[in-house]
Scaffold this motif. Sequence first.
Motif, PDB file in Angstrom:
ATOM      1  N   ASP A  45     -29.540 -65.532  -9.817  1.00  0.00           N
ATOM      2  CA  ASP A  45     -29.958 -64.324  -9.118  1.00  0.00           C
ATOM      3  C   ASP A  45     -29.440 -64.292  -7.683  1.00  0.00           C
ATOM      4  N   LEU A  46     -29.382 -65.459  -7.036  1.00  0.00           N
ATOM      5  CA  LEU A  46     -28.863 -65.509  -5.670  1.00  0.00           C
ATOM      6  C   LEU A  46     -27.385 -65.148  -5.630  1.00  0.00           C
ATOM      7  N   ARG A  47     -26.632 -65.657  -6.613  1.00  0.00           N
ATOM      8  CA  ARG A  47     -25.219 -65.295  -6.676  1.00  0.00           C
ATOM      9  C   ARG A  47     -25.054 -63.784  -6.894  1.00  0.00           C
ATOM     10  N   ARG A  48     -25.861 -63.225  -7.792  1.00  0.00           N
ATOM     11  CA  ARG A  48     -25.785 -61.780  -8.040  1.00  0.00           C
ATOM     12  C   ARG A  48     -26.167 -60.984  -6.793  1.00  0.00           C
ATOM     13  N   LEU A  49     -27.150 -61.479  -6.045  1.00  0.00           N
ATOM     14  CA  LEU A  49     -27.564 -60.809  -4.813  1.00  0.00           C
ATOM     15  C   LEU A  49     -26.409 -60.761  -3.827  1.00  0.00           C
ATOM     16  N   ILE A  50     -25.702 -61.884  -3.695  1.00  0.00           N
ATOM     17  CA  ILE A  50     -24.563 -61.939  -2.779  1.00  0.00           C
ATOM     18  C   ILE A  50     -23.493 -60.935  -3.195  1.00  0.00           C
ATOM     19  N   VAL A  51     -23.182 -60.929  -4.493  1.00  0.00           N
ATOM     20  CA  VAL A  51     -22.159 -60.000  -4.999  1.00  0.00           C
ATOM     21  C   VAL A  51     -22.606 -58.556  -4.807  1.00  0.00           C
ATOM     22  N   ASP A  52     -23.871 -58.254  -5.126  1.00  0.00           N
ATOM     23  CA  ASP A  52     -24.370 -56.876  -5.018  1.00  0.00           C
ATOM     24  C   ASP A  52     -24.353 -56.369  -3.583  1.00  0.00           C
ATOM     25  N   ARG A  53     -24.588 -57.252  -2.621  1.00  0.00           N
ATOM     26  CA  ARG A  53     -24.567 -56.844  -1.214  1.00  0.00           C
ATOM     27  C   ARG A  53     -23.165 -56.469  -0.758  1.00  0.00           C
ATOM     28  N   ILE A  54     -22.175 -57.099  -1.351  1.00  0.00           N
ATOM     29  CA  ILE A  54     -20.797 -56.912  -0.901  1.00  0.00           C
ATOM     30  C   ILE A  54     -20.046 -55.896  -1.762  1.00  0.00           C
ATOM     31  N   ARG A  55     -20.259 -55.990  -3.086  1.00  0.00           N
ATOM     32  CA  ARG A  55     -19.505 -55.134  -4.010  1.00  0.00           C
ATOM     33  C   ARG A  55     -20.398 -54.834  -5.217  1.00  0.00           C
ATOM     34  N   PRO A  56     -21.266 -53.857  -5.101  1.00  0.00           N
ATOM     35  CA  PRO A  56     -22.237 -53.571  -6.161  1.00  0.00           C
ATOM     36  C   PRO A  56     -21.614 -53.287  -7.523  1.00  0.00           C
ATOM     37  N   ASP A  57     -20.379 -52.757  -7.534  1.00  0.00           N
ATOM     38  CA  ASP A  57     -19.752 -52.403  -8.806  1.00  0.00           C
ATOM     39  C   ASP A  57     -18.845 -53.518  -9.342  1.00  0.00           C
ATOM     40  N   ALA A  58     -18.949 -54.706  -8.780  1.00  0.00           N
ATOM     41  CA  ALA A  58     -18.060 -55.802  -9.184  1.00  0.00           C
ATOM     42  C   ALA A  58     -18.279 -56.169 -10.653  1.00  0.00           C
ATOM     43  N   PRO A  59     -17.199 -56.385 -11.402  1.00  0.00           N
ATOM     44  CA  PRO A  59     -17.338 -56.845 -12.782  1.00  0.00           C
ATOM     45  C   PRO A  59     -17.762 -58.310 -12.815  1.00  0.00           C
ATOM     46  N   VAL A  60     -18.888 -58.580 -13.440  1.00  0.00           N
ATOM     47  CA  VAL A  60     -19.461 -59.930 -13.470  1.00  0.00           C
ATOM     48  C   VAL A  60     -19.562 -60.410 -14.914  1.00  0.00           C
ATOM     49  N   ARG A  61     -19.181 -61.651 -15.148  1.00  0.00           N
ATOM     50  CA  ARG A  61     -19.343 -62.283 -16.452  1.00  0.00           C
ATOM     51  C   ARG A  61     -20.220 -63.523 -16.282  1.00  0.00           C
ATOM     52  N   ALA A  62     -21.358 -63.552 -16.954  1.00  0.00           N
ATOM     53  CA  ALA A  62     -22.233 -64.720 -16.924  1.00  0.00           C
ATOM     54  C   ALA A  62     -21.892 -65.641 -18.097  1.00  0.00           C
ATOM     55  N   PHE A  63     -22.069 -66.926 -17.894  1.00  0.00           N
ATOM     56  CA  PHE A  63     -21.839 -67.881 -18.975  1.00  0.00           C
ATOM     57  C   PHE A  63     -22.857 -69.014 -18.859  1.00  0.00           C
ATOM     58  N   ASP A  64     -23.208 -69.592 -19.990  1.00  0.00           N
ATOM     59  CA  ASP A  64     -24.160 -70.705 -20.006  1.00  0.00           C
ATOM     60  C   ASP A  64     -23.466 -71.985 -19.558  1.00  0.00           C
ATOM     61  N   LEU A  65     -24.021 -72.635 -18.562  1.00  0.00           N
ATOM     62  CA  LEU A  65     -23.438 -73.870 -18.046  1.00  0.00           C
ATOM     63  C   LEU A  65     -23.850 -75.039 -18.930  1.00  0.00           C
ATOM     64  N   PRO A  66     -22.889 -75.793 -19.456  1.00  0.00           N
ATOM     65  CA  PRO A  66     -23.243 -76.963 -20.275  1.00  0.00           C
ATOM     66  C   PRO A  66     -24.058 -77.973 -19.476  1.00  0.00           C
ATOM     67  N   VAL A  67     -24.792 -78.801 -20.195  1.00  0.00           N
ATOM     68  CA  VAL A  67     -25.650 -79.805 -19.566  1.00  0.00           C
ATOM     69  C   VAL A  67     -25.013 -81.185 -19.727  1.00  0.00           C
ATOM     70  N   ARG A  68     -25.018 -81.963 -18.657  1.00  0.00           N
ATOM     71  CA  ARG A  68     -24.465 -83.320 -18.724  1.00  0.00           C
ATOM     72  C   ARG A  68     -25.374 -84.223 -19.530  1.00  0.00           C
ATOM     73  N   ASP A  69     -24.783 -85.045 -20.388  1.00  0.00           N
ATOM     74  CA  ASP A  69     -25.511 -85.980 -21.232  1.00  0.00           C
ATOM     75  C   ASP A  69     -25.955 -87.177 -20.399  1.00  0.00           C
ATOM     76  N   ALA A  70     -27.236 -87.249 -20.115  1.00  0.00           N
ATOM     77  CA  ALA A  70     -27.755 -88.318 -19.262  1.00  0.00           C
ATOM     78  C   ALA A  70     -27.815 -89.665 -19.973  1.00  0.00           C
ATOM     79  N   GLU A  71     -27.615 -89.673 -21.283  1.00  0.00           N
ATOM     80  CA  GLU A  71     -27.695 -90.922 -22.041  1.00  0.00           C
ATOM     81  C   GLU A  71     -26.370 -91.692 -22.021  1.00  0.00           C
TER      82      GLU A  71
END
Length: 256
Positions: A45-71
């Motif tokens: 949400d913070l990243r989106r807030l930054i983008v929206d303040r500067i360029r509200p119509d910016a094309p944004v693609r969200a993606f799921d960040l993989p998780v590091r295997d702690a084992e």
Amino acid sequence: MMELLLIGIGTGNPDHLTRAGEAAIHEADVLLIPLKGEEKRELADLRRLIVDRIRPDAPVRAFDLPVRDAERPYLDAVEAWHDAIAEAWRGAIPAGAERVALLVWGDPSLYDSTLRIAARLDPAPRLRVIPGITALQALTAAHAIPLNTVGGEVTITTGRRLRETGWPKGAETVAVMLDGATAFTTLDPEGLEIWWGAYLGMPQEILAHGPLAEMAREIPRLRSEARKDHGWIMDIYLLRRRAAVALSLHRATRLP
């Protein structure tokens, strides 16, 4: 050839973005935003807030960040994790995009893996790094202290290294990043002073400073409560030998 814009956004305060960073956001064909699960939704949400303040119509693609295997062993796990993140980037980048931007916490050059992940892309993109305010700058500014003593050296390390190897040999000032396990509690606190900060530059900023012997219990408590309240925490701290602090102040008073 695709151009990859790595834009430093500081520690979460939209004002930490430079004018060059703002210009890069306007140039991008698409901006990638990682999702780290519902618990850390505020980071996206913070990243989106930054983008929206500067360029509200910016094309944004969200993606799921993989998780590091702690084992797995640490280095093996990091290598596999970076491969998985690079693959997630590939899946999120639309065909034909010429300029792709990623908003990076802090500075992409300072204990950040974004550049190493970018090197895994094939074909290799052109890279452009636009630095923002680093966490170290935000920490020293928040406490109104210099990073170094007069003529003194600074060692920058990670919490994992501090826990495994102890106080760096010969160091008088040590800046510690990426410490999710409060490695400072493993040190002999005698003669050490700590300046700690979390959510630097943001409305929920928390600061603590004092002799390590007193702060070694207080900071973990503050950290635990803040993480429970917000679902995430990003913090950094500076350690310095008190004898070096006193010597630096003495020298400073004698400068013309």
